[in-house]
Design a protein around this motif. Structure first.
Motif, PDB file in Angstrom:
ATOM      1  N   ARG A   1       5.702  12.045  -8.867  1.00 10.47           N
ATOM      2  CA  ARG A   1       5.713  13.125  -9.800  1.00 10.47           C
ATOM      3  C   ARG A   1       5.684  14.513  -9.089  1.00 10.47           C
ATOM      4  NH1 ARG A   1      -0.268  13.827 -12.887  1.00 10.47           N
ATOM      5  NH2 ARG A   1      -1.380  13.891 -10.838  1.00 10.47           N
ATOM      6  N   TYR A   2       5.507  14.511  -7.848  1.00  7.36           N
ATOM      7  CA  TYR A   2       5.544  15.617  -6.988  1.00  7.36           C
ATOM      8  C   TYR A   2       6.556  15.821  -6.168  1.00  7.36           C
ATOM      9  CZ  TYR A   2       0.523  15.905  -8.015  1.00  7.36           C
ATOM     10  OH  TYR A   2      -0.859  15.657  -8.664  1.00  7.36           O
ATOM     11  N   ASP A   3       7.550  14.659  -6.031  1.00  9.77           N
ATOM     12  CA  ASP A   3       8.600  14.496  -5.334  1.00  9.77           C
ATOM     13  C   ASP A   3       9.789  15.469  -5.553  1.00  9.77           C
ATOM     14  OD1 ASP A   3       7.732  12.466  -3.843  1.00  9.77           O
ATOM     15  OD2 ASP A   3       9.041  10.978  -4.713  1.00  9.77           O
TER      16      ASP A   3
ATOM     17  N   ARG B   1       0.789  -1.256  -0.098  1.00  6.80           N
ATOM     18  CA  ARG B   1      -0.001  -0.097   0.119  1.00  6.80           C
ATOM     19  C   ARG B   1       1.040   1.220  -0.027  1.00  6.80           C
ATOM     20  NH1 ARG B   1      -3.432  -0.046   4.886  1.00  6.80           N
ATOM     21  NH2 ARG B   1      -1.344   0.696   5.811  1.00  6.80           N
ATOM     22  N   GLU B   2       2.066   1.325   0.835  1.00 12.16           N
ATOM     23  CA  GLU B   2       3.030   2.457   0.929  1.00 12.16           C
ATOM     24  C   GLU B   2       3.541   2.591  -0.505  1.00 12.16           C
ATOM     25  OE1 GLU B   2       6.726   4.198   3.366  1.00 12.16           O
ATOM     26  OE2 GLU B   2       4.854   3.011   4.332  1.00 12.16           O
TER      27      GLU B   2
ATOM     28  N   ALA C   1       2.402   1.733  -3.540  1.00 12.22           N
ATOM     29  CA  ALA C   1       1.562   2.308  -4.347  1.00 12.22           C
ATOM     30  C   ALA C   1       1.111   4.065  -4.063  1.00 12.22           C
ATOM     31  CB  ALA C   1       0.170   1.593  -4.282  1.00 12.22           C
ATOM     32  N   TRP C   2       1.065   3.952  -2.869  1.00  8.45           N
ATOM     33  CA  TRP C   2       0.696   5.729  -3.052  1.00  8.45           C
ATOM     34  C   TRP C   2       2.022   6.357  -3.045  1.00  8.45           C
ATOM     35  CZ3 TRP C   2       3.342   8.673   0.805  1.00  8.45           C
ATOM     36  CH2 TRP C   2       3.662   8.130   2.002  1.00  8.45           C
ATOM     37  N   ARG C   3       3.126   5.988  -2.793  1.00 10.51           N
ATOM     38  CA  ARG C   3       4.327   6.797  -3.274  1.00 10.51           C
ATOM     39  C   ARG C   3       4.656   6.907  -4.667  1.00 10.51           C
ATOM     40  NH1 ARG C   3       7.866   7.921   0.792  1.00 10.51           N
ATOM     41  NH2 ARG C   3       7.498   7.269   2.763  1.00 10.51           N
ATOM     42  N   ALA C   4       4.222   5.835  -5.393  1.00 11.66           N
ATOM     43  CA  ALA C   4       4.285   5.909  -6.813  1.00 11.66           C
ATOM     44  C   ALA C   4       3.305   6.852  -7.383  1.00 11.66           C
ATOM     45  CB  ALA C   4       3.915   4.354  -7.525  1.00 11.66           C
ATOM     46  N   THR C   5       2.031   6.877  -6.804  1.00  9.02           N
ATOM     47  CA  THR C   5       1.236   7.766  -7.188  1.00  9.02           C
ATOM     48  C   THR C   5       1.775   9.323  -7.276  1.00  9.02           C
ATOM     49  OG1 THR C   5      -0.745   6.460  -6.842  1.00  9.02           O
ATOM     50  CG2 THR C   5      -1.289   8.796  -7.035  1.00  9.02           C
ATOM     51  N   LEU C   6       2.351   9.672  -6.090  1.00  8.54           N
ATOM     52  CA  LEU C   6       2.882  11.044  -5.645  1.00  8.54           C
ATOM     53  C   LEU C   6       4.118  11.265  -6.326  1.00  8.54           C
ATOM     54  CD1 LEU C   6       1.435  11.050  -2.028  1.00  8.54           C
ATOM     55  CD2 LEU C   6       0.606  12.103  -4.103  1.00  8.54           C
TER      56      LEU C   6
END
Length: 177
Positions: A93-95, A83-84, A86-91
């Motif tokens: 582009r904002y890194d 789960r972590e 997945a959300w890190r992959a989603t975000l």
């Protein structure tokens, strides 16, 4: 619950409670507010026991006025690497945009109030202890009450406020819109 003036309940001059801001604030702000006549708050949810002891010693050395220590009372989430990821992959582009921002504490670094914290806190007997996300167990709450602390807790619904009142908190913090 008996209605009383906030100043009388907490032993402060001003009806002001400084919000504890876990992860971004230490004893200096709590001291400034307490010494100005309000209730300064030390956010302890993100502190380890030794850091909490040092911060409490700094407060005790610099004021005789009331202050608050704040804790979370939540059920820690179970680790879920998938789960972590997945959300890190989603975000991701904002890194790059956030790369210059300082890293804050993770949610897992905010431990709930437990016996080890109560053991470390007892010698300093803070005059006010506040909780977010519920209350600790009855046994831990009894320990806090035994040293004479006033207990505050936040409620986001009327049902939560009634539950807190039934548990005997000294004041309820209404939170939300």
């Amino acid at each position: 619950m008996t209605s009383r003036r906030l100043q009388d309940l907490l032993g402060v001059e001003l009806p002001l409670i400084q919000a504890p801001m876990a992860g971004v604030q230490g004893s200096a702000l709590a001291l400034a507010v307490s010494n100005a006549g309000g209730l300064g708050s030390l956010p302890c949810a993100a502190l380890d026991v030794e850091t909490m002891r040092r911060e409490l010693a700094a407060i005790r050395a610099a004021t005789a006025r009331p202050f608050n220590v704040n804790f979370f009372c939540h059920e820690p989430p179970a680790p879920a690497p998938e789960r972590e990821a997945a959300w890190r992959a989603t975000l991701a582009r904002y890194d790059a945009a956030a790369a210059s921002a300082p890293a804050g504490p993770t949610a897992r670094s905010r431990a709930p109030f437990g016996a080890e914290v109560a053991d470390a806190l007892a010698p300093s007997a803070p005059p006010v202890v506040s909780f977010h996300f519920g209350l600790p167990s009855d046994a831990l709450l009894a320990r806090v009450r035994a040293w004479g602390a006033k207990i505050l807790s936040s409620a986001t619904t009327v049902d939560e406020a009634r539950w807190l009142e039934a548990r005997g908190v000294d004041a309820i913090i209404a939170q939300g819109i």
